[in-house]
Design an enzyme around this catalytic site. Structure first.
Site, PDB file in Angstrom:
ATOM      1  CG  HIS A  33      -1.747   1.184   1.438  1.00 14.63           C
ATOM      2  ND1 HIS A  33      -3.115   1.170   1.298  1.00 14.63           N
ATOM      3  CD2 HIS A  33      -1.431   2.467   1.802  1.00 14.63           C
ATOM      4  CE1 HIS A  33      -3.603   2.375   1.547  1.00 14.63           C
ATOM      5  NE2 HIS A  33      -2.600   3.178   1.852  1.00 14.63           N
ATOM      6  CD  GLU A  34       1.737   3.676   3.661  1.00 13.23           C
ATOM      7  OE1 GLU A  34       2.123   4.744   3.137  1.00 13.23           O
ATOM      8  OE2 GLU A  34       0.635   3.562   4.242  1.00 13.23           O
ATOM      9  CG  HIS A  37       0.418   5.962  -0.767  1.00  7.60           C
ATOM     10  ND1 HIS A  37      -0.739   6.395  -1.393  1.00  7.60           N
ATOM     11  CD2 HIS A  37       0.029   5.454   0.430  1.00  7.60           C
ATOM     12  CE1 HIS A  37      -1.766   6.150  -0.605  1.00  7.60           C
ATOM     13  NE2 HIS A  37      -1.332   5.566   0.501  1.00  7.60           N
TER      14      HIS A  37
END
Length: 225
Positions: A33-34, A37
């Protein structure tokens, strides 16, 4: 999960399955997820991202111990936010919005993978029944909960409330004056997030989205049924 255990609404095996699913999410999916980003931010112009140590899938760079503990105990948690410098974007609001969107999309992709694996196990499980019925049942329960948990994280993060990803997506469509005003009260919005967790129909929305993802994940396996 903690309250379900205390209230006796969760048996031991189910608790173990859920903990294992959360551990996979903490060590694999939250870093994904990170990373999403960071990757999208880099693609949109924030070239300094690779020097900040977050353009990696190494969980040690992303895990927040308190967020991980909350994930296991309460079913929601967080990782260390990726530092994004919006000054490197041609359009800061759009760059931040698209970078923010990448995180929930990563969770939905992870959920889709869980759905595909679930359907694959369904297809091959008759070869192992009845001798391995318990093993198959545990694997299916794990994959279903893993899929649902990822969808819940995506739905939660898409709430248009600071500091969640959904707020940055919303800001793409708001005038700068309003965005600045909202940022002034961001600390209060965080308290609102905690309160809304108990009142918003996140579970209902997550169930609807999970059913949709499972339907999509079943399509490649229709010829084998």
């Amino acid at each position: 999960m903690l309250f379900q255990l205390i209230g006796g609404r969760l048996d031991f095996l189910t608790a173990v399955i859920q903990i294992l699913a959360y551990l996979v999410i903490i060590f694999l999916i939250l870093p994904f997820h990170e990373w999403a980003h960071a990757f999208v931010a880099k693609c949109l112009g924030d070239t300094g991202m690779k020097y900040r140590g977050r353009l990696t899938l190494n969980p040690l760079e992303h895990i927040d111990p308190i967020g991980a503990l909350c994930m296991i105990l309460f079913g929601f948690g967080w990782a260390k936010p990726v530092p994004i410098d919006d000054r490197n974007f041609k359009n800061p609001k759009v760059g931040m919005g698209l970078s923010a969107l990448a995180g929930p999309v990563a969770n939905l992709l992870a959920a889709l993978v869980g759905g595909l694996l679930y359907n694959l196990v369904l297809i091959i499980s008759p070869n192992f029944l009845p001798d391995y019925y318990m093993v198959v049942s545990v694997v299916l329960s794990f994959l279903m909960f893993y899929t649902y948990a990822n969808v819940t994280l995506a739905v939660f993060n898409l709430l248009p409330i600071p500091p969640l990803d959904g707020s940055k997506i919303l800001f793409m469509f708001l005038p700068d004056k309003i965005v600045y005003k909202i940022y002034q009260y961001e600390r209060f919005f965080f308290i609102a997030v905690i309160i809304l967790i108990w009142f918003l129909p996140i579970g209902f929305i997550s169930n609807v989205v999970t059913d949709f993802i499972m339907d999509i994940a079943s399509l490649p396996f229709i010829p084998f049924r």
